[in-house]
Motif scaffolding. Structure first.
Motif, PDB file in Angstrom:
ATOM      1  N   GLU A  58       1.948   0.842  -5.414  1.00 58.68           N
ATOM      2  CA  GLU A  58       0.901   1.540  -4.673  1.00 58.68           C
ATOM      3  C   GLU A  58       0.168   0.513  -3.817  1.00 58.68           C
ATOM      4  OE1 GLU A  58      -1.938   4.903  -6.038  1.00 58.68           O
ATOM      5  OE2 GLU A  58      -2.979   3.018  -6.444  1.00 58.68           O
ATOM      6  N   TYR A  59      -0.082   0.872  -2.571  1.00 60.43           N
ATOM      7  CA  TYR A  59      -0.758  -0.024  -1.637  1.00 60.43           C
ATOM      8  C   TYR A  59      -2.127   0.527  -1.274  1.00 60.43           C
ATOM      9  CZ  TYR A  59       3.792  -2.177  -1.247  1.00 60.43           C
ATOM     10  OH  TYR A  59       4.969  -2.808  -1.545  1.00 60.43           O
ATOM     11  N   ILE A  60      -3.111  -0.362  -1.279  1.00 58.00           N
ATOM     12  CA  ILE A  60      -4.461  -0.010  -0.836  1.00 58.00           C
ATOM     13  C   ILE A  60      -4.585  -0.511   0.597  1.00 58.00           C
ATOM     14  CG2 ILE A  60      -6.945  -0.356  -1.168  1.00 58.00           C
ATOM     15  CD1 ILE A  60      -6.304  -0.811  -4.181  1.00 58.00           C
ATOM     16  N   MET A  61      -4.820   0.417   1.506  1.00 56.48           N
ATOM     17  CA  MET A  61      -4.884   0.095   2.925  1.00 56.48           C
ATOM     18  C   MET A  61      -6.335  -0.146   3.345  1.00 56.48           C
ATOM     19  SD  MET A  61      -1.693   0.374   3.128  1.00 56.48           S
ATOM     20  CE  MET A  61      -1.450  -0.002   4.865  1.00 56.48           C
ATOM     21  N   ALA A  72      -2.671   4.428   8.678  1.00 57.91           N
ATOM     22  CA  ALA A  72      -1.598   3.688   8.000  1.00 57.91           C
ATOM     23  C   ALA A  72      -1.234   4.361   6.679  1.00 57.91           C
ATOM     24  CB  ALA A  72      -2.038   2.243   7.755  1.00 57.91           C
ATOM     25  N   THR A  73      -2.231   4.838   5.958  1.00 54.05           N
ATOM     26  CA  THR A  73      -1.992   5.528   4.682  1.00 54.05           C
ATOM     27  C   THR A  73      -1.146   6.772   4.907  1.00 54.05           C
ATOM     28  OG1 THR A  73      -4.067   4.695   3.739  1.00 54.05           O
ATOM     29  CG2 THR A  73      -3.106   6.655   2.707  1.00 54.05           C
ATOM     30  N   GLN A  74      -1.513   7.573   5.898  1.00 54.57           N
ATOM     31  CA  GLN A  74      -0.753   8.791   6.197  1.00 54.57           C
ATOM     32  C   GLN A  74       0.681   8.453   6.591  1.00 54.57           C
ATOM     33  OE1 GLN A  74      -3.524  10.628   9.061  1.00 54.57           O
ATOM     34  NE2 GLN A  74      -3.567  12.384   7.674  1.00 54.57           N
ATOM     35  N   ALA A  83       0.339   5.175  -1.065  1.00 57.27           N
ATOM     36  CA  ALA A  83      -0.725   4.467  -0.366  1.00 57.27           C
ATOM     37  C   ALA A  83      -2.064   5.163  -0.586  1.00 57.27           C
ATOM     38  CB  ALA A  83      -0.409   4.383   1.128  1.00 57.27           C
ATOM     39  N   VAL A  84      -3.113   4.343  -0.601  1.00 57.54           N
ATOM     40  CA  VAL A  84      -4.483   4.825  -0.794  1.00 57.54           C
ATOM     41  C   VAL A  84      -5.349   4.173   0.279  1.00 57.54           C
ATOM     42  CG1 VAL A  84      -6.423   4.948  -2.401  1.00 57.54           C
ATOM     43  CG2 VAL A  84      -4.100   4.921  -3.292  1.00 57.54           C
TER      44      VAL A  84
END
Length: 98
Positions: A58-61, A72-74, A83-84
């Motif tokens: 999971e990536y936190i943007m 970027a999350t979308q 992504a969050v």
């Protein structure tokens, strides 16, 4: 789209949790300071760097205020990544920077 507050990210880091943070700001913005350990991938290059990301993480943007990181999350979600968006971006960040 999932969101997380800057304070929640700061708390995760303080607890020693392994978080994957991607800063999508431009290079000149990042030189002013970024969250320690964050990877820098400007928003315009995200689609070209997908091969460097892991669909199982999971990536936190992060960006300046939350708008670009939201895009970027979308985009990552549409490509099948987890992504969050860090709501409020670096404007809300009160933790350490490097």
């Amino acid at each position: 789209m999932k969101e997380i507050s800057a304070k929640e990210v700061e708390q995760k880091l303080a607890k020693g949790e392994k978080v994957n943070i991607i800063d999508v700001r431009e290079a000149d913005e990042v030189t002013a300071g970024k969250i320690p350990g964050a990877f820098h991938i400007p928003l315009g290059l995200i689609e070209f760097k997908l091969n460097e990301l892991d669909k199982f993480k999971e990536y936190i943007m992060v960006c300046r205020s939350g708008g670009r990181s939201g895009r970027a999350t979308q985009f990552l979600e549409e490509q099948g990544y987890k992504a969050v968006n860090m709501a409020g971006g670096m404007l809300d960040w009160e933790g350490k920077i490097e």
